[in-house]
Design a protein around this motif. Structure first.
Motif, PDB file in Angstrom:
ATOM      1  N   ASP A   1       0.820  -1.217   0.000  1.00  0.00           N
ATOM      2  CA  ASP A   1       0.000   0.000   0.000  1.00  0.00           C
ATOM      3  C   ASP A   1       0.858   1.273   0.000  1.00  0.00           C
ATOM      4  N   GLY A   2       2.152   1.098  -0.158  1.00  0.00           N
ATOM      5  CA  GLY A   2       3.039   2.254  -0.207  1.00  0.00           C
ATOM      6  C   GLY A   2       3.535   2.698   1.150  1.00  0.00           C
ATOM      7  N   PHE A   3       2.959   2.132   2.218  1.00  0.00           N
ATOM      8  CA  PHE A   3       3.329   2.555   3.567  1.00  0.00           C
ATOM      9  C   PHE A   3       4.005   1.446   4.362  1.00  0.00           C
ATOM     10  N   GLU A   4       3.448   0.240   4.296  1.00  0.00           N
ATOM     11  CA  GLU A   4       3.957  -0.844   5.143  1.00  0.00           C
ATOM     12  C   GLU A   4       5.399  -1.182   4.810  1.00  0.00           C
ATOM     13  N   ARG A   5       6.120  -1.617   5.816  1.00  0.00           N
ATOM     14  CA  ARG A   5       7.526  -1.950   5.604  1.00  0.00           C
ATOM     15  C   ARG A   5       7.656  -3.280   4.865  1.00  0.00           C
TER      16      ARG A   5
ATOM     17  N   ASN B   1      -4.036   4.089  -2.704  1.00  0.00           N
ATOM     18  CA  ASN B   1      -2.867   3.392  -2.140  1.00  0.00           C
ATOM     19  C   ASN B   1      -2.835   1.899  -2.437  1.00  0.00           C
TER      20      ASN B   1
ATOM     21  N   VAL C   1      -0.898   0.196  -4.386  1.00  0.00           N
ATOM     22  CA  VAL C   1       0.311   0.370  -5.205  1.00  0.00           C
ATOM     23  C   VAL C   1       0.600  -0.878  -6.028  1.00  0.00           C
TER      24      VAL C   1
END
Lengths: 293, 435
Positions: free
Chosen positions: A44-48, A262, A264
């Motif tokens: 989602d573009g955020f999670e590591r 998001n 991605v």
């Protein structure tokens, strides 16, 4: 030539192309492979952590009605958006080439829309198409065609064609310039011979000039085709894919998925598909053209 | 004078040494200062000026702090930059972002934002900042930001046209329809509703939902177990997007007219009313020269009490990667003081979520009306409605935008749109973006 001189000559050549290749690899190849990798995840573009989901994004694409609708819109854009500027540009180039007065001025005027950014083109045509004060509707009312007055960008049936016209207006000047350059290589003696044989101007155009412009035409059609697949800015600035998805294209839909929703990984899958589509269509077109030739 | 090679070398060496000393002293001077980088979207002249003034006055009080502010543009321009910037740890210390769409929730979930609960206690923000602003920046029981830019949605109207047509401010929905009908027959565009950007439809939806079902039931949907796919929501959609649209009360081809062009029709006197938010006050003051502008809340529908949608347009957050969390918090603390609030209101026409004295401020009648409404809200407790889009996640808002355009285009029924909204809400709940 000795082997050491051969290597020395090749080394010089490779050293010249090394840095441009490095730039190409960094800014093109690496992102492409990165996108391919992302397309197999649900990132989602955020999670590591990027979770691998296999072909799920590609399967989802073909079940997504909005994706299919966007693809359909792109196909319409390519069909009309490719032929329109060429259909305007080629005859204009031939007329200019035939020696009209004010050749330089006309060439400059035709090229000017291309100098404008798509954002500016979007704003200008947004005003032209404005249903209340736009000159398109004012002109139609003036000539007694009030029945044709529309909310051009607000009507789901006219929004896409209206944007294609705006894009064609921006782009036809480029076609004129390229065709003018191509016309410099046309053999005038063949045209004279055709004239003597009694060919009309239309016949000379289609049977003498156009065949000699084959390579230039191929280049322009290919360039326009590829451009038609990646249209984004004009639509984003004006309708943002609306009204009600009537102007949603692959690039704008992909942008929404990646940067607004998001998704991605899903957007990456669409981007890979788009790249594959452009390559496939380009190769097919060139092969077809070679066969016809 | 003969310029020998030796002399040239000496001169260049001297210049290099001089520049190094200058650069070193400059960096040493700044090295003692703590830099706080702020990204925001306040690109309009008034807000830009107000922001600079507020931060400059903070720097005067705290000379060891240097504020580096960057106005990054719209949310669409800023969001693709915030993500990589914060993830890499090189981004801003403070971010001012739109609340609509809840982009901050993604950042908070990814632990890129600092929870501010401790600072709320330390600086007593729970007393100073309106408590009803907290839910907007709360996720998983933690508060991540301070909401800013209190906004209301209502109806601006051209008082001259109303006088000329013998119209008065309507008190009921039926009276409002009658006003629209009379304006239409008088050759005016009744409502300057321009929906090419899709987001103006969010506010019309908020008006009708809040006025039909009330603030409590709206709150139940947004924060509890209420649902969007109900007959009342369907009715709210129908009343505006089908009935009023069908009667041609909007700009012709509304889906193809930009918000700015729609506003221009109001400013030029061709449209008599404009249903939008208090963020437009500054523009109205700037562009409307030929008539007096009034403002009223959308009237009661079917005898229900009115609940004008209210909310906060943006919020300030602190990056979890900041090297100076306490300094960043002190900057935010200063931003929400009376001094800063007065500058913010007078210069930019924006209202902070604190009570403050407006005596001595030069406010237009419109701005004064908004401030008085605010003090009414504060005195009476929170009786305004909810500006739905600022509490909703992006996927829900996108469905609002595309869906309401489709309803007006006749491609979707209000019932289908209500059902789609519920579907998107449930998706957002599964993703942890709404509670």
């Amino acid at each position: 030539m000795t082997r050491s001189r051969h290597w020395r000559n090749n080394l010089i050549g490779y050293s010249f192309i090394f840095f441009p290749f490095l730039v190409y690899a960094t800014f093109v190849l690496y992102p492409v492979f990165g996108t391919l990798q992302l397309s197999f995840t649900n990132w989602d573009g955020f999670e590591r952590v990027r979770h691998f989901v296999g072909m799920a994004n590609y399967v989802r694409m073909w079940k997504d009605p909005f994706f299919l609708k966007s693809l359909y819109h792109n196909l319409i854009w390519i069909l009309i958006g490719t032929s329109l500027p060429i259909a305007i540009g080629l005859p204009l180039a031939v007329i200019l080439w035939s020696g009209v007065k004010g050749f330089q001025a006309f060439r400059t005027i035709y090229f000017m829309p291309l100098v404008l950014s798509s954002v500016v083109v979007g704003i200008i045509w947004g005003w032209i198409y404005n249903p209340v004060f736009g000159i398109a509707n004012e002109f139609l009312r003036m000539i007694g065609l009030s029945s044709l007055v529309r909310a051009w960008l607000g009507d789901t049936s006219t929004a896409l064609p209206a944007l294609i016209i705006a894009a064609a207006w921006q782009y036809y000047g480029f076609c004129v310039i390229i065709f003018l350059a191509g016309l410099q290589n046309v053999d005038i003696s063949l045209i004279d011979a055709a004239k003597i044989d009694g060919a009309s101007s239309l016949q000379r155009f289609f049977y003498v000039i156009v065949p000699q412009m084959r390579n230039v035409l191929t280049m322009i059609i290919l360039y326009t085709l590829i451009g038609g697949f990646k249209v984004f800015d004009l639509v984003f600035v004006t309708t943002q894919g609306g009204p009600a998805g009537a102007t949603e294209l692959l690039a704008t839909y992909l942008f929404k998925q990646a940067f607004q929703l998001n998704y991605v990984g899903y957007a990456a899958a669409m981007a890979i598909f788009l790249a594959f589509l452009v390559i496939a269509v380009s190769v097919l077109f060139i092969r077809l053209r070679e066969r016809v030739a | 004078m003969v310029f020998t090679r030796q002399k040239a070398r000496k001169t260049i060496m001297l210049m290099l040494v001089g520049m190094s000393i200058l650069g070193l002293s400059f960096s040493m001077a700044n090295a003692q200062k703590i830099s706080i980088t702020i990204w925001d979207g306040f690109t309009d002249e008034a807000s830009d000026r107000a922001s600079e003034e507020i931060y400059a006055s903070f720097e005067k009080l705290h000379p060891q702090v240097q504020i580096l502010r960057q106005a990054m543009g719209t949310a669409d321009q800023m969001h693709p930059l915030i993500k990589p910037a914060l993830s890499s740890g090189t981004g801003p210390d403070i971010i001012n972002d739109l609340t609509a769409g809840g982009y901050w929730r993604h950042l908070a979930k990814a632990e890129l934002l600092l929870p501010l609960d401790a600072f709320y206690k330390e600086y007593d923000w729970n007393k100073r900042i309106f408590p009803w602003s907290k839910p907007l920046t709360t996720l998983g029981g933690q508060v991540y930001g301070i909401a800013d830019e209190l906004e209301f949605i209502g109806v601006y109207y051209n008082q001259d046209i109303f006088k000329q047509m013998g119209l008065s401010v309507p008190n009921t929905y039926q009276e409002f329809l009658a006003v629209c009908e009379k304006l239409k027959s008088g050759g005016y565009i009744p409502i300057a509703f321009a929906n090419q950007g899709k987001w103006p439809a969010y506010h019309q939806f908020s008006i009708f939902v809040n006025n039909l079902i009330g603030a409590e039931k709206t709150e139940e949907i947004l924060f509890g177990n209420g649902r969007w796919d109900t007959p009342e929501i369907e009715k709210a959609i129908k009343l505006f997007f089908v009935d009023m649209h069908g009667k041609d009360y909007f700009i012709p081809g509304t889906n193809g007219v930009t918000y700015d062009d729609g506003n221009m029709l109001f400013y030029s006197g061709r449209a008599a009313m404009n249903m939008t938010g208090t963020w437009l006050i500054g523009s109205i003051q700037e562009f409307v020269k030929d008539f007096e502008t009034g403002f009223f809340y959308f009237p009661s529908i079917e005898g229900n009490p009115i609940a004008p949608p209210a909310g906060f347009g943006s919020a300030a957050f602190i990056s979890s990667a900041t090297s100076h969390p306490k300094v960043a918090a002190s900057v935010l603390n200063y931003r929400f003081t009376e001094t800063a609030a007065r500058i913010w209101l007078e210069e930019a026409g924006r209202i902070e979520p604190i009570s403050f004295d407006t005596t001595g401020l030069e406010l237009s009648p419109l701005k004064s009306f908004v401030v008085e409404s605010l003090s009414d809200v504060v005195k009476k407790g929170f009786s305004m409605g909810y500006n739905i889009d600022i509490y909703a996640p992006t996927n829900f808002n996108l469905m609002q935008g595309d869906g309401f355009q489709a309803v007006m285009a006749g491609q979707k029924t209000p019932g289908e749109q209500a059902a789609d909204l519920q579907t998107e809400w449930e998706k957002a709940k599964e993703m942890g973006l709404v509670e």
